[in-house]
Design a protein around this motif. Structure first.
Motif, PDB file in Angstrom:
ATOM      1  N   LEU A   1      -3.206  60.327 -36.440  1.00  0.00           N
ATOM      2  CA  LEU A   1      -4.538  60.017 -36.983  1.00  0.00           C
ATOM      3  C   LEU A   1      -4.505  58.644 -37.654  1.00  0.00           C
ATOM      4  O   LEU A   1      -3.769  58.437 -38.630  1.00  0.00           O
ATOM      5  CB  LEU A   1      -4.964  61.075 -38.017  1.00  0.00           C
ATOM      6  N   GLY A   2      -5.289  57.735 -37.122  1.00  0.00           N
ATOM      7  CA  GLY A   2      -5.450  56.411 -37.737  1.00  0.00           C
ATOM      8  C   GLY A   2      -6.650  56.487 -38.666  1.00  0.00           C
ATOM      9  O   GLY A   2      -7.691  57.030 -38.282  1.00  0.00           O
ATOM     10  N   TYR A   3      -6.506  55.956 -39.877  1.00  0.00           N
ATOM     11  CA  TYR A   3      -7.605  56.165 -40.844  1.00  0.00           C
ATOM     12  C   TYR A   3      -8.384  54.920 -41.271  1.00  0.00           C
ATOM     13  O   TYR A   3      -9.395  55.046 -41.959  1.00  0.00           O
ATOM     14  CB  TYR A   3      -7.070  56.884 -42.098  1.00  0.00           C
ATOM     15  N   PRO A   4      -7.990  53.675 -40.877  1.00  0.00           N
ATOM     16  CA  PRO A   4      -8.724  52.524 -41.419  1.00  0.00           C
ATOM     17  C   PRO A   4     -10.204  52.461 -41.057  1.00  0.00           C
ATOM     18  O   PRO A   4     -10.995  51.921 -41.813  1.00  0.00           O
ATOM     19  CB  PRO A   4      -8.010  51.314 -40.807  1.00  0.00           C
ATOM     20  N   CYS A   5     -10.589  53.025 -39.927  1.00  0.00           N
ATOM     21  CA  CYS A   5     -11.954  52.751 -39.439  1.00  0.00           C
ATOM     22  C   CYS A   5     -12.995  53.786 -39.855  1.00  0.00           C
ATOM     23  O   CYS A   5     -14.159  53.667 -39.492  1.00  0.00           O
ATOM     24  CB  CYS A   5     -11.943  52.607 -37.920  1.00  0.00           C
ATOM     25  N   LEU A   6     -12.585  54.831 -40.588  1.00  0.00           N
ATOM     26  CA  LEU A   6     -13.561  55.825 -41.068  1.00  0.00           C
ATOM     27  C   LEU A   6     -13.582  55.785 -42.589  1.00  0.00           C
ATOM     28  O   LEU A   6     -12.522  55.715 -43.216  1.00  0.00           O
ATOM     29  CB  LEU A   6     -13.151  57.229 -40.611  1.00  0.00           C
ATOM     30  N   ASN A   7     -14.790  55.830 -43.173  1.00  0.00           N
ATOM     31  CA  ASN A   7     -14.812  55.854 -44.639  1.00  0.00           C
ATOM     32  C   ASN A   7     -14.542  57.272 -45.140  1.00  0.00           C
ATOM     33  O   ASN A   7     -14.432  58.212 -44.353  1.00  0.00           O
ATOM     34  CB  ASN A   7     -16.110  55.250 -45.183  1.00  0.00           C
ATOM     35  N   GLU A   8     -14.460  57.410 -46.470  1.00  0.00           N
ATOM     36  CA  GLU A   8     -14.019  58.702 -47.011  1.00  0.00           C
ATOM     37  C   GLU A   8     -14.978  59.846 -46.639  1.00  0.00           C
ATOM     38  O   GLU A   8     -14.527  60.960 -46.340  1.00  0.00           O
ATOM     39  CB  GLU A   8     -13.870  58.605 -48.532  1.00  0.00           C
TER      40      GLU A   8
END
Ligand SMILES: Cc1ncc(COP(=O)(O)O)c(C=O)c1O
Length: 494
Positions: free
Chosen positions: A467-474
């Motif tokens: 899971l890459g997380y930079p492109c989704l906000n919280e």
């Protein structure tokens, strides 16, 4: 009527261009044989219902190109000296000419490395996409970049019309060594830096420079697709080496005959473990004793959230056996296509020559902008800003996973831009979870999705979900993980 000429009046291409191209085709296909007398321009224009001037200009063009010859009052003729054999003129009534249809063959990649390497955009955008390896497009430092572009263009002088040093712009190489000293503890001279078009080109430079066919290249399993495929494409024998929670397992390396070992010590790609200091020192010792080079791909080391980063292998290296590979694809954006190699002093000459043979150096403008971006402190500021954002997103992802699935096994969460969720052995496989997620518009990734590659050998391949997380906000992360929990209820996974 001149045979086979049909012109389309309302086409986007002019009548003259159509006529020229039609006549060219007729001549090349043998429909108008060498020496044939062309219709007079007045006659052809009448038959085609176009202006005479169009025909005259078309003939002039074909005369200039050598298809037609003007013989004064006798008229215009198809050039008689054109070689008939290359003009599609039948050979049935002549002696048959042997035609060799073999061409140089493309260098085949073995079937094992034939998976798609192109990181194409998925056809449809997935609304909640945990795609790995991508920075957030919204955090690109657009304003500053635009201002620097303007400034550099205004002062470009001859920089845009001359060739530069194939190793890269001096200002950028200087800014890079200053940055590396500060950020990664690496002491290097700007001479040792070769600016390249991303890690991918860096790997090509290394492979071309150091890998005659059959060189043995050892890579982590799983590894970055690019590393396995690039070396294989140069004819190297690419060998998988297992990893554990300290990084590359050194028992998997033979004592003799190894050319290169390629590792991602900061954040093993794709699993995410950090190579321990002990393993780093032992790897360097092994390389020194066995005369091998170690390629250190430090692709996402700009992001470290817990603990301090361990010194890069290149910083620990005292023997000149590490080739360091850095990239701006993660810290700023892959579209820049800028990375760099830091090579041991003995490889400066060969690396520069290799880079020059490939493309005589990277474009000047982006290098100039990036050099100023780093030297002025904007890069450090940008990193502080994105690090903070990614840290918040990473934390949101971890807490949402824990809230919904309990005590999940996570790897690689200390740094980088993605983490690995090791699903329980007895639950559904990563592929099954991926498919379930997709049905709720959530994208998560398995080892088979690229850009990872494991030779089909990684022991925990069915459990590893990336899971890459930079492109989704919280908020988006919260929604995505709740959807996942509704679709794949926690008892199966916890
Ligand atoms: C391990 C690793 N190295 C390098 C890269 C990037 O290479 P480049 O600098 O060519 O964009 C990636 C991108 O996914 C990667 O995962």
């Amino acid at each position: 009527l001149q045979p086979g000429i049909e012109l389309v009046r309302d086409a986007p291409v002019s009548l003259q261009a159509q006529l020229v191209s039609r006549l060219r085709e007729l001549i090349l296909s043998g429909g108008l044989a060498p020496g044939t007398r062309m219709l007079a321009s007045r006659e052809l224009s009448r038959q085609l219902g176009i202006s005479r001037n169009t025909v005259v200009l078309s003939y002039d063009r074909l005369i200039a190109e050598g298809y037609l010859e003007a013989h004064g009052p006798a008229g215009t003729f198809v050039t008689s000296s054109l070689p008939e054999s290359s003009m599609g003129i039948g050979t049935s009534d002549r002696q048959a000419v042997a035609i060799d249809r073999s061409r140089p063959s493309t260098r085949p990649l073995s079937r094992r490395f034939a998976a798609p390497i192109l990181h194409e955009r998925p056809k449809e955008r997935i609304p909640f996409d945990f795609r790995i390896g991508r920075p957030d497009a919204r955090s690109f430092p657009l304003k500053r970049w635009r201002r620097l572009l303007d400034e550099k263009l205004a002062k470009a002088g001859k920089a845009l019309t001359e060739y530069g040093n194939p190793a890269g712009l001096y200002e950028l190489r200087k800014a890079l060594v200053d940055h590396l000293r500060e950020a990664r503890g690496i002491e290097a001279d700007p001479e040792q830096v070769i600016v390249v078009g991303g890690c991918e080109e860096g790997l090509n430079v290394v492979a071309r420079m150091l890998c005659p066919s059959d060189t043995r290249v050892y890579v982590e399993t799983p590894c970055y697709q690019g590393v396995a495929f690039v070396f294989a494409s140069y004819g190297a024998a690419v060998k998988p080496v297992p990893i554990d929670d300290e990084g590359l397992c050194l028992d998997g390396l033979p004592d003799k005959g190894v050319g290169l070992v390629c590792v991602t010590p900061s954040h093993q790609f794709p699993i995410g473990v950090t190579m321990s200091l002990n393993r780093r020192l032992r790897l360097l010792d092994w390389a020194r004793r066995n005369g091998a080079y170690v390629v250190e791909d430090d692709y996402d080391s700009d992001f470290r959230y817990t603990g301090s980063p361990l010194m890069a292998l290149a910083a620990l290296d005292r023997e000149g056996c590490v080739i360091y590979l850095g990239t701006f694809s993660k810290s700023i954006g892959a579209g820049l296509r800028i990375g760099y190699l830091v090579v041991p002093p003995e490889l400066i000459g060969p690396a520069r020559e290799t880079k020059a043979l490939i493309n005589l150096g990277n474009p000047w403008l982006e290098q100039a902008v990036l050099a100023e971006f780093i030297a002025s402190g904007s890069f450090a500021q940008h990193l502080r800003r994105v690090r903070k954002t990614y840290l918040q997103r990473r934390d949101a992802l971890i807490s949402n996973l824990r809230d919904n699935f309990g005590d999940v096994e996570l790897l690689g969460e200390e740094g980088g831009m993605h983490l690995t969720w090791m699903l329980p052995e007895r639950g559904p496989s990563a592929r099954v979870v991926q498919n379930e997620c997709l049905s709720r518009d959530v994208g998560v990734y398995t080892i088979d999705d690229g850009p990872a590659f494991d030779f089909g050998k990684y022991r925990r391949r069915d459990q590893a979900l990336f899971l890459g997380y930079p492109c989704l906000n919280e908020d988006e992360i919260g929604v995505a993980i709740r959807r996942l929990a509704e679709q794949v209820p926690s008892p199966n996974l916890a």
